[in-house]
Design a protein around this motif. Structure first.
Motif, short mmCIF file in Angstrom:
data_model
loop_
_atom_site.label_atom_id
_atom_site.label_comp_id
_atom_site.label_asym_id
_atom_site.label_seq_id
_atom_site.Cartn_x
_atom_site.Cartn_y
_atom_site.Cartn_z
N ALA A 146 0.89 -1.37 -0.06
CA ALA A 146 -0.05 0.12 -0.01
C ALA A 146 0.92 1.27 -0.03
N ALA A 147 1.69 1.26 0.75
CA ALA A 147 2.86 2.49 0.84
C ALA A 147 3.60 2.68 -0.58
N ALA A 148 3.81 1.64 -1.12
CA ALA A 148 4.66 1.60 -2.62
C ALA A 148 3.70 2.05 -3.63
N PHE A 149 2.33 1.58 -3.66
CA PHE A 149 1.50 1.81 -4.62
C PHE A 149 0.58 2.88 -4.62
N ALA A 150 0.63 3.70 -3.50
CA ALA A 150 0.17 5.01 -3.30
C ALA A 150 0.64 5.88 -4.21
N ARG A 151 1.92 5.52 -4.94
CA ARG A 151 2.25 6.45 -5.89
C ARG A 151 1.89 6.06 -7.17
N HIS A 152 1.12 5.24 -7.39
CA HIS A 152 0.61 4.46 -8.89
C HIS A 152 -0.32 5.60 -9.50
N PRO A 153 -0.17 6.08 -10.53
CA PRO A 153 -1.22 6.82 -10.90
C PRO A 153 -2.52 6.49 -11.29
N GLY A 154 -2.74 5.07 -11.42
CA GLY A 154 -4.02 4.52 -11.92
C GLY A 154 -4.44 3.54 -10.81
N PRO A 155 -5.68 2.98 -11.00
CA PRO A 155 -6.19 1.80 -10.17
C PRO A 155 -5.12 0.76 -9.81
N TRP A 156 -5.06 0.43 -8.60
CA TRP A 156 -4.18 -0.77 -8.35
C TRP A 156 -5.10 -1.58 -7.12
N TRP A 157 -4.99 -3.12 -6.88
CA TRP A 157 -5.49 -3.71 -5.83
C TRP A 157 -4.61 -4.91 -5.63
N VAL A 158 -4.96 -5.38 -4.30
CA VAL A 158 -4.38 -6.44 -3.93
C VAL A 158 -5.48 -7.87 -4.30
N ALA A 159 -4.64 -8.71 -4.98
CA ALA A 159 -5.20 -9.98 -5.57
C ALA A 159 -4.99 -10.99 -4.90
N GLY A 160 -5.45 -12.32 -5.60
CA GLY A 160 -4.83 -13.55 -5.01
C GLY A 160 -5.76 -13.81 -3.55
#
Length: 201
Positions: free
Chosen positions: A17-31
């Motif tokens: 979550a800390a890393a992907f807070a910088r992602h410009p688009g949607p992201w999510w935990v999967a699996g």
């Protein structure tokens, strides 16, 4: 090949979550971890952690994991370095990530398809769901793949751990989620063993 496939130390949900807070688009935990977030408790051990992004902005993952090694899984499963800025071909939807060559693998990046504001199955473009329904959020705002979508993926070739996840997640599915999952599975396998339980109320 230069990549050891056996050594994993999955990142925590908090690290991701800390890393992907910088992602410009949607992201999510999967699996399987997404199933645990859906039910609100641990279920089983996990060999890795899957993180989903949309193909429309998958290249930005390099900026999120700046300085990391990212290896794309070219079908039928050969890992090769993914160069920063490279647009991956449509048949590649799986990327392994580690901080450096000496480190253990930490994150498995999964690339999903979309059409406008819809999440679209990479297996069957007829299976889709508005992105706002395909991705949910925990109470602290961590996005995760909705359990009916994750179970659809797991239904393809269920392993023992997928059966555990199905048994655990089924009680948290409302009627619309059950109906969507049942219809999606029927498209790929009308005789699938999960369908009878999905028809039950």
């Amino acid at each position: 090949m230069g990549a050891d496939l056996s050594r994993w130390e999955p990142a925590s949900v908090e690290e991701v979550a800390a890393a992907f807070a910088r992602h410009p688009g949607p992201w999510w935990v999967a699996g399987g971890v997404a199933i645990e977030l859906a039910v609100g408790r641990p279920i089983r051990d996990h060999a890795d952690i899957d993180i989903g992004v949309l193909r429309t902005d998958h290249v930005a993952a390099h900026a999120v994991l700046l300085g990391w090694e990212l290896w794309a899984a070219d079908p039928p499963g050969t890992l090769r370095p993914w160069v920063c800025g490279e647009v991956l071909p449509r048949e590649v939807h799986d990327v392994w990530c580690r901080p450096n060559a000496a480190a253990l693998w930490r994150i498995q990046l999964m690339i999903d398809e979309s059409d406008g504001m819809d999440w679209v199955s990479r297996r069957d473009p007829g299976v889709r769901l508005p992105l706002g329904l395909a991705v949910r959020h925990t109470a602290v705002g961590i996005p995760y793949l909705a359990p009916q979508v994750q179970l659809y993926y797991k239904a393809g070739s269920p392993r023992p751990k997928d059966l555990i996840d199905f048994d655990t997640a089924l009680p948290v599915l409302g009627l619309p989620e059950r109906n969507w999952l049942r219809a999606a599975i029927e498209r790929q396998d009308p005789g699938h063993g999960w369908l009878e339980r999905l028809r039950q109320r």
